[in-house]
Motif scaffolding. Structure first.
Motif, PDB file in Angstrom:
ATOM      1  N   TYR A   1      -0.175  10.406   5.791  1.00 31.22           N
ATOM      2  CA  TYR A   1      -1.072  11.550   5.981  1.00 31.22           C
ATOM      3  C   TYR A   1      -0.943  12.510   4.794  1.00 31.22           C
ATOM      4  O   TYR A   1       0.021  12.452   4.033  1.00 31.22           O
ATOM      5  N   ASP A   2      -1.911  13.408   4.690  1.00 27.98           N
ATOM      6  CA  ASP A   2      -1.865  14.388   3.604  1.00 27.98           C
ATOM      7  C   ASP A   2      -1.107  15.646   4.014  1.00 27.98           C
ATOM      8  O   ASP A   2      -0.661  16.393   3.155  1.00 27.98           O
ATOM      9  N   LYS A   3      -0.957  15.867   5.304  1.00 33.36           N
ATOM     10  CA  LYS A   3      -0.256  17.047   5.814  1.00 33.36           C
ATOM     11  C   LYS A   3       0.785  16.612   6.837  1.00 33.36           C
ATOM     12  O   LYS A   3       0.622  15.606   7.522  1.00 33.36           O
ATOM     13  N   SER A   4       1.825  17.413   6.968  1.00 31.68           N
ATOM     14  CA  SER A   4       2.847  17.090   7.953  1.00 31.68           C
ATOM     15  C   SER A   4       2.298  17.170   9.380  1.00 31.68           C
ATOM     16  O   SER A   4       2.781  16.487  10.284  1.00 31.68           O
ATOM     17  N   VAL A   5       1.287  18.025   9.588  1.00 31.15           N
ATOM     18  CA  VAL A   5       0.566  18.068  10.871  1.00 31.15           C
ATOM     19  C   VAL A   5      -0.867  17.628  10.576  1.00 31.15           C
ATOM     20  O   VAL A   5      -1.725  18.451  10.246  1.00 31.15           O
ATOM     21  N   PRO A   6      -1.147  16.335  10.671  1.00 29.59           N
ATOM     22  CA  PRO A   6      -2.457  15.821  10.259  1.00 29.59           C
ATOM     23  C   PRO A   6      -3.545  16.162  11.265  1.00 29.59           C
ATOM     24  O   PRO A   6      -3.272  16.351  12.457  1.00 29.59           O
ATOM     25  N   PRO A   7      -4.800  16.218  10.810  1.00 27.44           N
ATOM     26  CA  PRO A   7      -5.910  16.458  11.739  1.00 27.44           C
ATOM     27  C   PRO A   7      -6.117  15.258  12.663  1.00 27.44           C
ATOM     28  O   PRO A   7      -5.710  14.137  12.358  1.00 27.44           O
TER      29      PRO A   7
ATOM     30  N   LEU B   1       0.845  -1.192   0.000  1.00 29.41           N
ATOM     31  CA  LEU B   1       0.000   0.000   0.000  1.00 29.41           C
ATOM     32  C   LEU B   1       0.884   1.246   0.000  1.00 29.41           C
ATOM     33  O   LEU B   1       2.062   1.181   0.357  1.00 29.41           O
ATOM     34  N   SER B   2       0.314   2.376  -0.351  1.00 31.64           N
ATOM     35  CA  SER B   2       1.019   3.651  -0.218  1.00 31.64           C
ATOM     36  C   SER B   2       0.025   4.788  -0.357  1.00 31.64           C
ATOM     37  O   SER B   2      -1.139   4.585  -0.730  1.00 31.64           O
ATOM     38  N   ASP B   3       0.485   5.982  -0.046  1.00 35.77           N
ATOM     39  CA  ASP B   3      -0.263   7.216  -0.328  1.00 35.77           C
ATOM     40  C   ASP B   3      -1.706   7.162   0.170  1.00 35.77           C
ATOM     41  O   ASP B   3      -2.644   7.431  -0.568  1.00 35.77           O
ATOM     42  N   LEU B   4      -1.850   6.828   1.442  1.00 34.00           N
ATOM     43  CA  LEU B   4      -3.179   6.835   2.050  1.00 34.00           C
ATOM     44  C   LEU B   4      -3.720   8.257   2.119  1.00 34.00           C
ATOM     45  O   LEU B   4      -4.922   8.483   2.018  1.00 34.00           O
ATOM     46  N   HIS B   5      -2.845   9.233   2.339  1.00 33.72           N
ATOM     47  CA  HIS B   5      -3.216  10.651   2.412  1.00 33.72           C
ATOM     48  C   HIS B   5      -4.380  10.879   3.376  1.00 33.72           C
ATOM     49  O   HIS B   5      -5.342  11.596   3.055  1.00 33.72           O
ATOM     50  N   LEU B   6      -4.282  10.267   4.556  1.00 28.72           N
ATOM     51  CA  LEU B   6      -5.364  10.390   5.528  1.00 28.72           C
ATOM     52  C   LEU B   6      -5.543  11.848   5.940  1.00 28.72           C
ATOM     53  O   LEU B   6      -4.579  12.565   6.193  1.00 28.72           O
ATOM     54  N   GLY B   7      -6.793  12.271   5.979  1.00 25.09           N
ATOM     55  CA  GLY B   7      -7.114  13.666   6.288  1.00 25.09           C
ATOM     56  C   GLY B   7      -7.230  14.545   5.069  1.00 25.09           C
ATOM     57  O   GLY B   7      -7.477  15.750   5.191  1.00 25.09           O
ATOM     58  N   LYS B   8      -7.103  13.984   3.890  1.00 29.81           N
ATOM     59  CA  LYS B   8      -7.124  14.788   2.663  1.00 29.81           C
ATOM     60  C   LYS B   8      -8.511  15.359   2.384  1.00 29.81           C
ATOM     61  O   LYS B   8      -9.541  14.734   2.679  1.00 29.81           O
ATOM     62  N   ARG B   9      -8.502  16.537   1.803  1.00 28.48           N
ATOM     63  CA  ARG B   9      -9.714  17.157   1.269  1.00 28.48           C
ATOM     64  C   ARG B   9      -9.541  17.313  -0.238  1.00 28.48           C
ATOM     65  O   ARG B   9      -8.484  17.740  -0.699  1.00 28.48           O
ATOM     66  N   VAL B  10     -10.555  16.957  -0.992  1.00 26.81           N
ATOM     67  CA  VAL B  10     -10.525  17.086  -2.449  1.00 26.81           C
ATOM     68  C   VAL B  10     -11.620  18.062  -2.852  1.00 26.81           C
ATOM     69  O   VAL B  10     -12.803  17.804  -2.607  1.00 26.81           O
ATOM     70  N   ASN B  11     -11.239  19.184  -3.435  1.00 23.66           N
ATOM     71  CA  ASN B  11     -12.200  20.237  -3.807  1.00 23.66           C
ATOM     72  C   ASN B  11     -13.106  20.583  -2.625  1.00 23.66           C
ATOM     73  O   ASN B  11     -14.327  20.698  -2.763  1.00 23.66           O
ATOM     74  N   GLU B  12     -12.482  20.683  -1.446  1.00 26.21           N
ATOM     75  CA  GLU B  12     -13.153  21.043  -0.189  1.00 26.21           C
ATOM     76  C   GLU B  12     -14.055  19.948   0.368  1.00 26.21           C
ATOM     77  O   GLU B  12     -14.760  20.161   1.356  1.00 26.21           O
TER      78      GLU B  12
ATOM     79  N   ALA C   1      -2.577  -5.375  13.552  1.00 24.62           N
ATOM     80  CA  ALA C   1      -1.821  -6.044  14.611  1.00 24.62           C
ATOM     81  C   ALA C   1      -2.626  -7.181  15.224  1.00 24.62           C
ATOM     82  O   ALA C   1      -2.061  -8.213  15.636  1.00 24.62           O
ATOM     83  N   GLU C   2      -3.936  -7.009  15.284  1.00 23.11           N
ATOM     84  CA  GLU C   2      -4.798  -8.077  15.808  1.00 23.11           C
ATOM     85  C   GLU C   2      -4.742  -9.337  14.948  1.00 23.11           C
ATOM     86  O   GLU C   2      -5.045 -10.431  15.417  1.00 23.11           O
ATOM     87  N   GLN C   3      -4.346  -9.164  13.678  1.00 18.17           N
ATOM     88  CA  GLN C   3      -4.164 -10.311  12.792  1.00 18.17           C
ATOM     89  C   GLN C   3      -2.732 -10.846  12.848  1.00 18.17           C
ATOM     90  O   GLN C   3      -2.359 -11.702  12.050  1.00 18.17           O
ATOM     91  N   SER C   4      -1.937 -10.305  13.784  1.00 20.31           N
ATOM     92  CA  SER C   4      -0.521 -10.687  13.935  1.00 20.31           C
ATOM     93  C   SER C   4       0.259 -10.429  12.654  1.00 20.31           C
ATOM     94  O   SER C   4       1.137 -11.217  12.272  1.00 20.31           O
ATOM     95  N   LEU C   5      -0.052  -9.310  12.002  1.00 20.61           N
ATOM     96  CA  LEU C   5       0.602  -8.956  10.742  1.00 20.61           C
ATOM     97  C   LEU C   5       1.726  -7.955  10.992  1.00 20.61           C
ATOM     98  O   LEU C   5       1.478  -6.872  11.532  1.00 20.61           O
ATOM     99  N   PRO C   6       2.943  -8.239  10.594  1.00 25.82           N
ATOM    100  CA  PRO C   6       3.976  -7.203  10.596  1.00 25.82           C
ATOM    101  C   PRO C   6       3.611  -6.096   9.606  1.00 25.82           C
ATOM    102  O   PRO C   6       3.124  -6.386   8.504  1.00 25.82           O
ATOM    103  N   VAL C   7       3.815  -4.853  10.009  1.00 21.71           N
ATOM    104  CA  VAL C   7       3.515  -3.713   9.147  1.00 21.71           C
ATOM    105  C   VAL C   7       4.780  -2.865   9.034  1.00 21.71           C
ATOM    106  O   VAL C   7       5.399  -2.533  10.050  1.00 21.71           O
ATOM    107  N   PHE C   8       5.154  -2.526   7.804  1.00 22.32           N
ATOM    108  CA  PHE C   8       6.390  -1.791   7.532  1.00 22.32           C
ATOM    109  C   PHE C   8       6.007  -0.430   6.959  1.00 22.32           C
ATOM    110  O   PHE C   8       5.425  -0.366   5.868  1.00 22.32           O
ATOM    111  N   ILE C   9       6.345   0.649   7.663  1.00 18.81           N
ATOM    112  CA  ILE C   9       5.845   1.976   7.317  1.00 18.81           C
ATOM    113  C   ILE C   9       7.011   2.949   7.152  1.00 18.81           C
ATOM    114  O   ILE C   9       7.898   3.018   8.011  1.00 18.81           O
ATOM    115  N   ILE C  10       6.993   3.719   6.063  1.00 18.75           N
ATOM    116  CA  ILE C  10       7.956   4.797   5.882  1.00 18.75           C
ATOM    117  C   ILE C  10       7.210   6.117   5.717  1.00 18.75           C
ATOM    118  O   ILE C  10       6.017   6.141   5.420  1.00 18.75           O
ATOM    119  N   SER C  11       7.911   7.200   5.919  1.00 15.37           N
ATOM    120  CA  SER C  11       7.333   8.527   5.716  1.00 15.37           C
ATOM    121  C   SER C  11       7.525   8.957   4.266  1.00 15.37           C
ATOM    122  O   SER C  11       8.505   8.599   3.619  1.00 15.37           O
TER     123      SER C  11
END
Length: 379
Positions: free
Chosen positions: A50-56, A6-17, A71-81
């Motif tokens: 996130y979509d912003k460096s200071v996310p909502p 996965l990538s680019d979740l952009h959580l907190g994003k607004r599209v055309n408001e 984590a409840e599925q005992s899945l390792p998750v590898f995350i980068i910024s």
């Protein structure tokens, strides 16, 4: 071993408001269900959490819930910024989270965090390399010649001490030369952020983030998985998916995709006001629930046209016109070619028209540095 990329979740994003939080929660739920069904050995998240460096607050809460459920599925998750993230904020709590097999890339300090997994074929080394600029790498290797993003990646990778006999996976967030961009991505000045794919030759799989269209670059195993949702109207025709990566013996890698179905789709339609408001035009479609870009071709003005259209299409994101008046005013003519050009190209064209001569190489370099500095300050 099997991994979900996965990538680019952009959580907190607004599209055309329009806030995308509800849509993001829906699609993350879907991804959790896919993980439960596919039973992978891990999940890669290749930047722009996130979509912003200071996310909502709601974005942070949403990501927290997503990680807990994986984590409840005992899945390792590898995350980068990524370039939209604050590397320091993404790395917060990384030493504690490692106990739950949640691996977060630290701020780049000249070394790269790696995690080793093992199966019947041997060991897999997974390297977490966050978004880098040349200045980030030059700081720790002042003796190296680092003039470009390709140089920066090459130097960073050369200092990984890879074991060529093992399967090596890189999770990173860069623009690889030859890939296709979308409107919702940040475009660096003059394409200066290009990274040549040859720097990744030592890796069996490269899990890329940054570009929003799912695609492989130069070979199947250098791959962007794309965003899980459509984040600009230019992505209306994209088919969103998760990428499934299978690593068997050294040199044996297969890539597949599983479709994602959004809460609300995104469409572009064109016609007269009378045409697009006819019941038979939208009946039997998902237009009334979807995010819409409508282009009207009427020559005459329509009173309260946005209000009237939103009575039918409540998620109308954009309304524009394509008619004789707009063409005569130059409002639509040539806009496609302008949108495809980098800012430095547009400025160079303007400079040449004003001065009857092209910019010099020195001027181009100065302009590139100036715009890059301005954009950094705005972030």
């Amino acid at each position: 071993m099997k991994f979900i990329h996965l990538s680019d979740l952009h959580l907190g994003k607004r599209v055309n408001e329009f806030s995308m939080i509800e849509d993001q929660q829906y699609i993350l739920n879907q991804i959790v269900e896919i993980a439960a069904r596919e039973k992978p050995n891990g999940v890669f998240i290749a930047g722009d959490v996130y979509d912003k460096s200071v996310p909502p607050t709601e974005a942070v809460q949403l990501f927290d819930d997503f990680l807990v459920r994986l984590a409840e599925q005992s899945l390792p998750v590898f995350i980068i910024s990524g370039n939209h993230d604050s590397a320091e904020r993404v790395a917060f709590g990384s030493r504690l989270m490692t106990e739950s097999s949640i691996y977060l890339s630290p701020v780049y300090d000249g070394s790269v965090k790696s995690v080793t997994l093992e199966d019947k074929y041997g060991k897999i080394d997974i390297y977490l390399l966050p978004f880098l600029k040349p200045a980030h790498v030059r700081r720790f290797f002042p003796e190296e010649v680092i003039d470009s993003y390709t140089d920066a990646m090459r130097v960073a990778i050369e200092h990984l001490n890879l074991n060529p006999d093992r399967r090596n996976v890189l999770i990173t967030h860069q623009f690889v030369t030859g890939a296709v961009r979308s409107e919702s991505e940040e475009i660096s000045v003059g394409g200066a952020d290009n990274v040549d794919a040859s720097v990744f030759d030592a890796f069996d799989y490269v899990a890329l983030g940054h570009l929003h269209k799912a695609q492989s670059v130069t070979r199947e195993t250098i791959r962007y998985c794309g965003t899980p949702l459509k984040y600009s109207l230019s992505e209306a025709s994209h088919e969103k998916s998760v990428t499934i990566v299978n690593l068997a013996a050294k040199g044996q890698v297969s890539v597949d995709t599983l479709p994602l179905v959004p809460l609300r789709d995104m469409h572009q339609i064109k016609g007269t006001y009378e045409e697009v408001t006819l019941k038979r035009f939208y009946e039997g479609t998902d237009y009334q629930e979807s995010y819409m870009h409508i282009t009207l071709t009427d020559e005459e003005d329509i009173l309260d046209v946005i209000g009237k259209l939103r009575a039918i299409y409540p998620n109308l994101m954009k309304l524009d016109f394509d008619n004789e008046r707009n063409c005569a005013n130059g409002e639509t003519e040539g806009t496609d070619s302008v949108q495809q050009k980098f800012p430095i190209e547009l400025f160079a064209e303007l400079y040449e028209k004003q001065n009857n001569q092209p910019m010099s190489q020195v001027q181009e370099c100065f302009l590139a540095e100036l715009i890059e500095t301005i954009w950094e300050e705005e972030r």
